[in-house]
Design an enzyme around this catalytic site. Structure first.
Site, PDB file in Angstrom:
ATOM      1  N   ARG A  52       0.835  -1.193   0.000  1.00 37.65           N
ATOM      2  CA  ARG A  52       0.000   0.000   0.000  1.00 37.65           C
ATOM      3  C   ARG A  52       0.873   1.246   0.000  1.00 37.65           C
ATOM      4  NH1 ARG A  52      -1.813   0.829   4.330  1.00 37.65           N
ATOM      5  NH2 ARG A  52      -1.146  -1.011   5.490  1.00 37.65           N
ATOM      6  N   LYS A  54      -9.529  -2.308   1.851  1.00 40.23           N
ATOM      7  CA  LYS A  54      -9.294  -1.145   2.701  1.00 40.23           C
ATOM      8  C   LYS A  54     -10.123   0.048   2.233  1.00 40.23           C
ATOM      9  CE  LYS A  54      -6.250  -3.691   4.707  1.00 40.23           C
ATOM     10  NZ  LYS A  54      -6.332  -4.192   6.049  1.00 40.23           N
ATOM     11  N   HIS A  94     -10.436  -2.623  11.565  1.00 41.39           N
ATOM     12  CA  HIS A  94      -9.319  -3.451  11.098  1.00 41.39           C
ATOM     13  C   HIS A  94      -9.099  -4.557  12.134  1.00 41.39           C
ATOM     14  CE1 HIS A  94      -4.859  -3.424   9.535  1.00 41.39           C
ATOM     15  NE2 HIS A  94      -5.585  -4.297   8.892  1.00 41.39           N
ATOM     16  N   SER A 103      -1.200  -3.632  10.594  1.00 40.41           N
ATOM     17  CA  SER A 103      -0.865  -4.519   9.484  1.00 40.41           C
ATOM     18  C   SER A 103       0.386  -5.343   9.800  1.00 40.41           C
ATOM     19  CB  SER A 103      -0.636  -3.691   8.221  1.00 40.41           C
ATOM     20  OG  SER A 103      -1.791  -2.937   7.926  1.00 40.41           O
ATOM     21  N   ASP A 126      -9.097  -9.887   9.071  1.00 36.24           N
ATOM     22  CA  ASP A 126      -8.597  -8.546   8.738  1.00 36.24           C
ATOM     23  C   ASP A 126      -9.619  -7.431   8.969  1.00 36.24           C
ATOM     24  OD1 ASP A 126      -6.291  -7.046   7.701  1.00 36.24           O
ATOM     25  OD2 ASP A 126      -7.536  -6.611   5.959  1.00 36.24           O
ATOM     26  N   CYS A 133       0.920  -7.589  12.028  1.00 42.08           N
ATOM     27  CA  CYS A 133       1.221  -7.747  13.456  1.00 42.08           C
ATOM     28  C   CYS A 133       0.502  -8.935  14.076  1.00 42.08           C
ATOM     29  CB  CYS A 133       0.869  -6.482  14.217  1.00 42.08           C
ATOM     30  SG  CYS A 133       1.993  -5.128  13.867  1.00 42.08           S
ATOM     31  N   TYR A 136      -1.471  -3.576  -6.788  1.00 47.98           N
ATOM     32  CA  TYR A 136      -1.162  -4.416  -5.626  1.00 47.98           C
ATOM     33  C   TYR A 136      -2.153  -4.267  -4.467  1.00 47.98           C
ATOM     34  CZ  TYR A 136       1.594  -7.289  -2.551  1.00 47.98           C
ATOM     35  OH  TYR A 136       2.003  -8.318  -1.740  1.00 47.98           O
ATOM     36  N   ARG A 139       2.252 -12.111  -0.388  1.00 46.53           N
ATOM     37  CA  ARG A 139       0.971 -12.531   0.196  1.00 46.53           C
ATOM     38  C   ARG A 139       0.356 -13.696  -0.563  1.00 46.53           C
ATOM     39  NH1 ARG A 139      -1.628  -8.731   4.205  1.00 46.53           N
ATOM     40  NH2 ARG A 139      -0.003  -7.182   4.557  1.00 46.53           N
TER      41      ARG A 139
END
Ligand code: GTP
Ligand code: SPV
Ligand code: MN
Length: 618
Positions: free
Chosen positions: A91, A243, A263, A285, A310, A287, A234, A402
């Site tokens: 991002r 998001k 989130h 993110s 998420d 974590c 991406y 990912r």
């Protein structure tokens, strides 16, 4: 590589209209598709039906073009590797904009642009941006089709890779499109990678494996509820359901309509006695949301089931409790660090039908990344397509590589993922990557203190966004890059929700798996052992365990956290809960400075909470 993909038979040239299925009656949708097509000038329009046939045709064409690398079907069936441009790997927060009418409504933590000026600029960029390409119209539902908390959206995109990912990540296709009736609200999302195949003079160029543009814009117009994204293929830049819609536009909608877009992962726990609990947890993110969402408890008798990893949409239910749904239908999970030891459930989930982006390729035609196996392969092709050996001295997989995989492949998926009314939350957890200060677990003193804890979440920067990895940054509610309006108003909305929920509000906790000793080693084993902390939280909800009140919150009383059989010394345990007054006072000073930038919009309750914390630290 061929210049253009083979044309699927049901697509017609754009001159024939927008090529919508006959059942589409929503005039605003038809008009919008027509307008975007007139602007971006694609060669064809394809309305995605979400079928297996469509998946097959898209993947077949992308394999032929060298975009998708099919993996060895004997080890990773129906799966693909994709390598992005090295300039398009995460991002782009500095290119992400909230285009509210007033700058103050975006707040000091968001980049702001005036909506009219931004739209003008975007129209310039999108003019002809799809020349020579197919424009895909991707209808999708966030949440179960027709569910009371669900929302509909339509993304147009010139990226077939985005289409494939959207099919995994959302309920995409005809069923979603049919729900958009004449008057149904839906969120429009425009996406172009910004790499036309034909220029304005009509000259054609060949396509490349990962088309993108060095100029990037990820723009949100909360008041008109629209999204425009340019230049990146991406992740969250391109899968606009995630998001952009579910968090940035969603959070704005939630404030207007009395709900929350967060989130957060959603997890169902069952105790050895058969009692069930639902928790939602916000971590920044990369974590550990996916890890916790798929936890394999090490404590005997406990089971964990996955609902989301998420994003959570939270809404008060008829009984006054707070209910959560996962609006997504897939995982877009961090690959590095995912292995049989750290996350066996994820490893089983990605057995096949998975798109891998920016991981390494083995000689056998399978994928590999750092942390997947203890044994490092002797030879790989790295994420950039170059030969790699353990001596290469560089990462084989990109740190933000990912996997995209359907949630229904998750062996621990809860039946409740299908429930359109959601699950009632017993606890909300805030976490982050903190080497110091933050205890392993602490209970908030009350809702307002919980909102303060959420508002002061900080974490060491990860590779999920561009920036300096490891630097400590504020990430309130793990929503810093995802809140679609002024963060101070968001905190006020949380405070208001607490008043509304009253005694039915879930309890709030803070956790930190990442505290380190002086030598830099993690003090807590983490992963499956985090079930010990979850058990303590559940026992605490039931009033079965005692606490020790520290200035920063209520921590487990001696002996109440089950550490049986764990190789953690008494000294380590003490360090996991140590409150260093000087360091905490310094943290309070940083918090004050952070809060200051919100000026008058900062809720008074948070100033009061900070003063109370300082008082308790004296
Ligand atoms: P986004 O998808 O970016 O929102 O992130 P996420 O929060 O889902 O991240 P994810 O679960 O993929 O986090 C992955 C990283 O966290 C990996 O490097 C893991 O090894 C690490 N991690 C997860 N849980 C633990 C834990 O309990 N202890 C430690 N030390 N590391 C953990
Ligand atoms: C995150 O960065 O929090 C993600 C990945 O979940 S992305 O969808 O790319 O934003
Ligand atoms: Mn995320």
């Amino acid at each position: 590589m061929t210049a253009t993909p083979a044309t699927p038979v049901r697509d017609v040239p754009i001159a024939a209209g927008v090529n919508a299925p006959a059942f589409v009656t929503n005039q605003s949708l038809l008009t919008w598709v027509g307008e975007i097509a007139a602007l971006t000038k694609p060669e064809r329009i394809h309305w995605c039906d979400g079928s297996q046939q469509e998946w097959y045709e898209l993947t077949r064409d992308l394999i032929a073009q060298g975009v998708l690398i099919p993996l060895n079907p004997d080890v990773r069936p129906d799966s693909f590797l994709v390598r992005s441009d090295p300039d398009d790997v995460a991002r782009v927060e500095d290119r992400t904009f909230i285009c509210s009418l007033k700058k103050e409504d975006a707040g000091p933590t968001n980049n702001w642009r005036d909506p009219a000026g931004m739209l003008d600029e975007l129209r310039g960029l999108f003019d002809g941006s799809m020349r020579g390409r197919t424009m895909y119209v991707v209808p999708f539902s966030m949440g179960p089709l027709g569910g009371p908390i669900s929302q509909l959206g339509v993304q147009v995109t010139d990226s077939p890779y985005a289409v494939l990912n959207m099919r995994i990540m959302t309920r995409m296709g005809t069923d979603a499109l049919k729900l958009i009736g004449e008057k149904t609200p839906w969120v429009p999302a425009v996406h172009s990678v910004g790499y036309p195949l034909v220029d304005s003079a009509g000259k054609r160029t060949d396509d490349i494996a990962w088309p993108s543009n060095l100029t990037k814009y990820i723009c949100h117009f909360p008041e008109s509820r629209e999204i425009w994204s340019y230049g990146s293929g991406y992740g969250g830049n391109a899968l606009l359901s995630k998001k952009c819609f579910s968090l940035r536009i969603g959070s704005y909608m939630g404030r207007q309509e009395g709900w929350l877009a967060e989130h957060m992962l959603i997890l169902k726990l069952t105790s050895p006695e058969g009692k069930t609990y639902h928790v939602a947890a916000a971590f920044p993110s990369a974590c550990g949301k996916t890890n916790l969402a798929m936890i394999t408890p090490t404590l005997p008798g406990w089971t964990a089931e996955t609902i989301g990893d998420d994003i959570a949409w939270l809404r008060p239910g008829a009984d006054g409790r707070l209910y959560a749904i996962n609006p997504e239908a897939g995982f877009f999970g961090v690959a590095p660090g995912t292995g049989e030891k750290t996350n066996p459930v994820a490893m089983h989930t990605i057995w096949g039908n998975t798109i891998f982006t920016n991981v390494a390729l083995t000689d056998e035609g399978d994928v590999w990344w750092e942390g997947m196996t203890e044994q490092v392969p002797a030879h790989l092709v790295d994420w950039r397509g170059d030969d790699w050996t353990p001596e290469s001295g560089r990462l084989a997989a990109h740190a933000n590589s990912r996997f995209t995989v359907p949630i229904q492949q998750c062996p621990t998926l809860s039946d409740e993922w299908f429930e359109s009314d959601g699950v009632p939350l017993d606890a909300i957890i805030f976490g982050g990557r903190r080497a110091t200060n933050i205890p392993l677990v602490a209970e908030a003193l009350d809702w307002e203190h919980g909102v303060f804890i959420g508002a002061t979440v900080s974490s060491e920067q990860t590779a999920a966004a561009e920036g300096t990895v490891g630097e400590l940054r504020r990430d309130p509610f793990a929503m810093l890059p995802f809140c679609g309006y002024n963060m101070a108003d968001y905190w006020q909305h949380w405070l208001d929700m607490g008043v509304k929920l009253g005694a039915n509000a879930p309890k709030i906790y803070q956790v930190n798996w990442f505290r380190k000793d002086d030598a830099g080693h993690f003090l807590w084993p983490g992963f499956g052992e985090n079930s010990r902390v979850l058990e303590w939280i559940c026992r605490r909800i039931d009033g079965e365990v005692e606490v020790n009140e520290l200035p920063v919150g209520r921590v487990p009383a001696a002996g109440s956290l089950n550490i049986d059989g764990l190789d953690v010394t008494t000294d380590d345990m003490a360090q996991l809960f140590a409150v260093d007054t000087d360091m905490w006072n310094a943290e309070c000073d940083l918090t004050e400075r952070f809060f200051d930038q919100f000026g008058k919009r900062l809720p008074e309750e948070l100033t009061t909470q900070l003063a109370a914390l300082r008082q308790r630290l004296m």
